[in-house]
Design an enzyme around this catalytic site. Structure first.
Site, PDB file in Angstrom:
ATOM      1  N   GLY A 231      63.556  40.674  36.168  1.00 49.76           N
ATOM      2  CA  GLY A 231      62.924  39.394  35.889  1.00 49.76           C
ATOM      3  C   GLY A 231      62.076  39.412  34.639  1.00 49.76           C
ATOM      4  O   GLY A 231      62.475  39.925  33.591  1.00 49.76           O
TER       5      GLY A 231
ATOM      6  N   ASP B 150      57.380  50.374  38.263  1.00 52.30           N
ATOM      7  CA  ASP B 150      57.735  49.500  39.370  1.00 52.30           C
ATOM      8  C   ASP B 150      57.750  50.320  40.647  1.00 52.30           C
ATOM      9  O   ASP B 150      57.543  51.533  40.608  1.00 52.30           O
ATOM     10  CB  ASP B 150      59.086  48.804  39.140  1.00 52.30           C
ATOM     11  CG  ASP B 150      59.109  47.390  39.710  1.00 52.30           C
ATOM     12  OD1 ASP B 150      58.725  47.211  40.890  1.00 52.30           O
ATOM     13  OD2 ASP B 150      59.506  46.457  38.991  1.00 52.30           O
ATOM     14  N   ILE B 151      58.040  49.662  41.760  1.00 51.47           N
ATOM     15  CA  ILE B 151      58.045  50.329  43.060  1.00 51.47           C
ATOM     16  C   ILE B 151      59.300  51.180  43.239  1.00 51.47           C
ATOM     17  O   ILE B 151      60.316  50.965  42.568  1.00 51.47           O
ATOM     18  CB  ILE B 151      57.912  49.322  44.210  1.00 51.47           C
ATOM     19  CG1 ILE B 151      59.061  48.307  44.199  1.00 51.47           C
ATOM     20  CG2 ILE B 151      56.554  48.628  44.151  1.00 51.47           C
ATOM     21  CD1 ILE B 151      59.076  47.362  45.388  1.00 51.47           C
TER      22      ILE B 151
ATOM     23  N   ASP C 144      53.363  51.640  43.206  1.00 50.16           N
ATOM     24  CA  ASP C 144      53.060  50.333  43.784  1.00 50.16           C
ATOM     25  C   ASP C 144      51.669  49.961  43.294  1.00 50.16           C
ATOM     26  O   ASP C 144      50.734  50.758  43.436  1.00 50.16           O
ATOM     27  CB  ASP C 144      53.090  50.455  45.309  1.00 50.16           C
ATOM     28  CG  ASP C 144      52.953  49.130  46.017  1.00 50.16           C
ATOM     29  OD1 ASP C 144      52.136  48.284  45.574  1.00 50.16           O
ATOM     30  OD2 ASP C 144      53.626  48.944  47.043  1.00 50.16           O
TER      31      ASP C 144
ATOM     32  N   TYR D  62      49.530  32.324  47.072  1.00 55.12           N
ATOM     33  CA  TYR D  62      49.979  32.546  45.703  1.00 55.12           C
ATOM     34  C   TYR D  62      49.038  31.841  44.719  1.00 55.12           C
ATOM     35  O   TYR D  62      48.570  32.445  43.746  1.00 55.12           O
ATOM     36  CB  TYR D  62      51.406  32.047  45.531  1.00 55.12           C
ATOM     37  CG  TYR D  62      51.963  32.276  44.150  1.00 55.12           C
ATOM     38  CD1 TYR D  62      52.404  33.538  43.761  1.00 55.12           C
ATOM     39  CD2 TYR D  62      52.031  31.231  43.228  1.00 55.12           C
ATOM     40  CE1 TYR D  62      52.910  33.758  42.480  1.00 55.12           C
ATOM     41  CE2 TYR D  62      52.531  31.447  41.957  1.00 55.12           C
ATOM     42  CZ  TYR D  62      52.969  32.705  41.594  1.00 55.12           C
ATOM     43  OH  TYR D  62      53.467  32.920  40.320  1.00 55.12           O
TER      44      TYR D  62
ATOM     45  N   LYS E 290      46.604  33.592  41.859  1.00 54.16           N
ATOM     46  CA  LYS E 290      46.781  33.326  40.433  1.00 54.16           C
ATOM     47  C   LYS E 290      45.550  32.666  39.817  1.00 54.16           C
ATOM     48  O   LYS E 290      45.246  32.901  38.647  1.00 54.16           O
ATOM     49  CB  LYS E 290      48.052  32.510  40.186  1.00 54.16           C
ATOM     50  CG  LYS E 290      49.329  33.287  40.526  1.00 54.16           C
ATOM     51  CD  LYS E 290      49.432  34.588  39.732  1.00 54.16           C
ATOM     52  CE  LYS E 290      50.714  35.330  39.992  1.00 54.16           C
ATOM     53  NZ  LYS E 290      50.890  36.497  39.112  1.00 54.16           N
TER      54      LYS E 290
END
Length: 182
Positions: free
Chosen positions: A17, A37-38, A65, A156, A160
């Site tokens: 992404g 990344d994980i 993580d 969310y 943010k």
């Protein structure tokens, strides 16, 4: 283009992404990349590294993580050791899942979103700022939901909004070192 020549950029959530797009674009501009990344995203992270290396730039990958400060500290330190410096932090890792009406969200959905989207940003900065070159840059990825609320996404939107506040605070703290925070 080479506006980022001789720089090293750290990107979290780099396996796909927006994270992969950030890595690729920074590399196209001349930056070497530390891509994190994980563990579950390791195959996709390897693809990000291939895309970066196809531009002629170096890419060091790490598994961490953003909820795990100790793992993040190690991954950042390993990346900086491998590439010799850090000039840009792109705190990008985040989730947008488990949507529902505010009063129907589970405690687990709320906490997971806050832990990744907000605390993960703070962990990233905490792990990376000590290695950041004076005059560097910190980019904290928020969302339009960080400015306006959205139905069915209280967790969310709250995360943010808080990220915007974190960025503003960091700008005040890091500005004296010539470090931009956006």
């Amino acid at each position: 283009m080479n506006r980022m020549q001789h720089t090293v950029a750290l990107v979290t959530g780099a396996a796909g992404g927006m994270g992969r797009a950030h890595c690729r674009r920074l590399a196209e501009e001349g930056a070497d990349i530390i891509a994190l990344d994980i563990e579950a995203a390791a195959p996709e992270l390897a693809e990000t590294a291939r895309e970066v290396e196809a531009t002629g730039r170096q890419c060091v990958t790490g598994v961490a993580d953003v909820r795990d400060q100790a793992a993040l500290d190690v991954a950042v330190a390993d990346g900086v050791a491998a590439l010799g410096r850090l000039d840009v932090i792109v705190a990008n890792a985040g989730i947008y899942t488990d949507l529902g009406l505010s009063w129907e969200l589970s405690d687990q959905a709320w906490q997971r979103t806050i832990d990744i989207n907000l605390t993960g940003m703070w962990h990233t900065v905490r792990a990376a700022v000590p290695a950041l070159s004076d005059g560097g840059s910190v980019v904290i990825v928020s969302s339009t939901n960080g400015i306006v609320g959205a139905a069915a996404a209280a967790h969310y939107s709250a995360s943010k909004h808080a990220v915007v506040g974190l960025a503003r605070t960091l700008a005040n703290e890091l500005g004296p070192r010539g470090i931009r925070v956006n």
